[in-house]
Design an enzyme around this catalytic site. Sequence first.
Site, PDB file in Angstrom:
ATOM      1  N   MET A   1      44.971  21.533  47.512  1.00 17.98           N
ATOM      2  CA  MET A   1      45.371  20.522  46.530  1.00 17.98           C
ATOM      3  C   MET A   1      44.268  19.471  46.382  1.00 17.98           C
ATOM      4  O   MET A   1      44.061  18.923  45.289  1.00 17.98           O
ATOM      5  CB  MET A   1      46.697  19.858  46.921  1.00 17.98           C
ATOM      6  CG  MET A   1      47.905  20.780  46.855  1.00 17.98           C
ATOM      7  SD  MET A   1      47.999  21.804  45.368  1.00 17.98           S
ATOM      8  CE  MET A   1      48.138  20.569  44.092  1.00 17.98           C
ATOM      9  N   GLU A   2      43.556  19.208  47.496  1.00 14.47           N
ATOM     10  CA  GLU A   2      42.423  18.267  47.432  1.00 14.47           C
ATOM     11  C   GLU A   2      41.346  18.840  46.505  1.00 14.47           C
ATOM     12  O   GLU A   2      40.803  18.132  45.644  1.00 14.47           O
ATOM     13  CB  GLU A   2      41.836  18.041  48.843  1.00 14.47           C
ATOM     14  CG  GLU A   2      42.583  17.032  49.704  1.00 14.47           C
ATOM     15  CD  GLU A   2      43.986  17.462  50.110  1.00 14.47           C
ATOM     16  OE1 GLU A   2      44.332  18.657  49.983  1.00 14.47           O
ATOM     17  OE2 GLU A   2      44.759  16.588  50.545  1.00 14.47           O
TER      18      GLU A   2
ATOM     19  N   ASP B   1      36.271  12.808  29.270  1.00 17.91           N
ATOM     20  CA  ASP B   1      36.269  11.400  28.849  1.00 17.91           C
ATOM     21  C   ASP B   1      34.877  10.939  28.397  1.00 17.91           C
ATOM     22  O   ASP B   1      34.743  10.201  27.421  1.00 17.91           O
ATOM     23  CB  ASP B   1      36.755  10.535  30.026  1.00 17.91           C
ATOM     24  CG  ASP B   1      36.750   9.069  29.683  1.00 17.91           C
ATOM     25  OD1 ASP B   1      37.294   8.711  28.620  1.00 17.91           O
ATOM     26  OD2 ASP B   1      36.197   8.265  30.464  1.00 17.91           O
TER      27      ASP B   1
END
Length: 309
Positions: free
Chosen positions: A99-100, A114
């Site tokens: 998950m990390e 972004d």
Amino acid sequence: MIDISGKITTQRTAIAGATIKVSAESLSAIKDNSVPKGDVFATAKAAGLFAVKNTCYALPHCHPISVDFTGFRFSTVEKKSIINIECEVTSIARTGCEMEALHGVSVAALTVYDMLKPIDKSIEILSVRLIEKRGGKSDYLDKFKKDLSAAVVVASDSISQGTKEDKAGKAIVQKLERLSIKVADYCVIPDEVKIIRKRTEGYCNEGIDIVLITGGTGLSPRDATPEAIRPLIEREVPGIMEAARAYGQQRTPFAMLSRGIAGMKDRTLIITMPGSTRGASETMDALFPFILHVFRVTDMNFRHGKKKG
Ligand code: MTE
């Protein structure tokens, strides 16, 4: 969060990947370092590093784990106008670090998005996925021969006299069954050196792979399991009980009081465990399935003709 306090710590690695589709202009702007918001990959890497360390705060069921290494790799496929990101995490922990790695690579991909969105209206994160995961319990489960048999011996005067109920032996049986190890026999016998030795020797002669004896490893006058077993053991494996006591010591300071021993008699692994349900269960959790590597090693020796079985 689920309770992982019973698990042992192992070194784990996870690699996650993300793929981002961008315009050809974006790729050239990254190359020339002319993206208005700045250096895309350096910024994405920094964001990803923070994300990896913050995983347990972003995802409610993730445990805080020690992150011992994080690495990012960025690459481009110019023909397809694609950016690939890989995030690798290493941790010595009770639970995996996938998950990390996934969180890290996701935030790195979002950062790329972004930074490019003012100059790239077609940008799209195509995928985020786990590429590889190593070091968990399942890695050890696949590596032993599948048809192992075990005998469980409860050494206790009070249980054999019927004044106390056996729980430790039954807990061991349950854990063996969960590992798909066939429990060929289960017996309750008194704390008598001769009886414990004879019964164990019988199992060894029958070719049982594992004999697990619970009880009689402490210091009360009738505790005699190590004395009963020691003469049978041809090759002691001190590390087995060192591992069990080290695991136990992190949970109760009384773990040091078990004089349990372990080793091989021919091809049979003999382990003596504490008599309390908690002591026996914790010893099982400390050793299994990892201990089953013994059979992989002895199997190889037999196959290569080092010893005749
Ligand atoms: N080890 C673990 N992991 N957990 C325990 O609760 N109990 C201890 C010790 N080992 C315990 C443990 C206690 S209280 C004793 S007296 C010794 O094991 C010996 O137990 P036995 O004589 O029943 O074999």
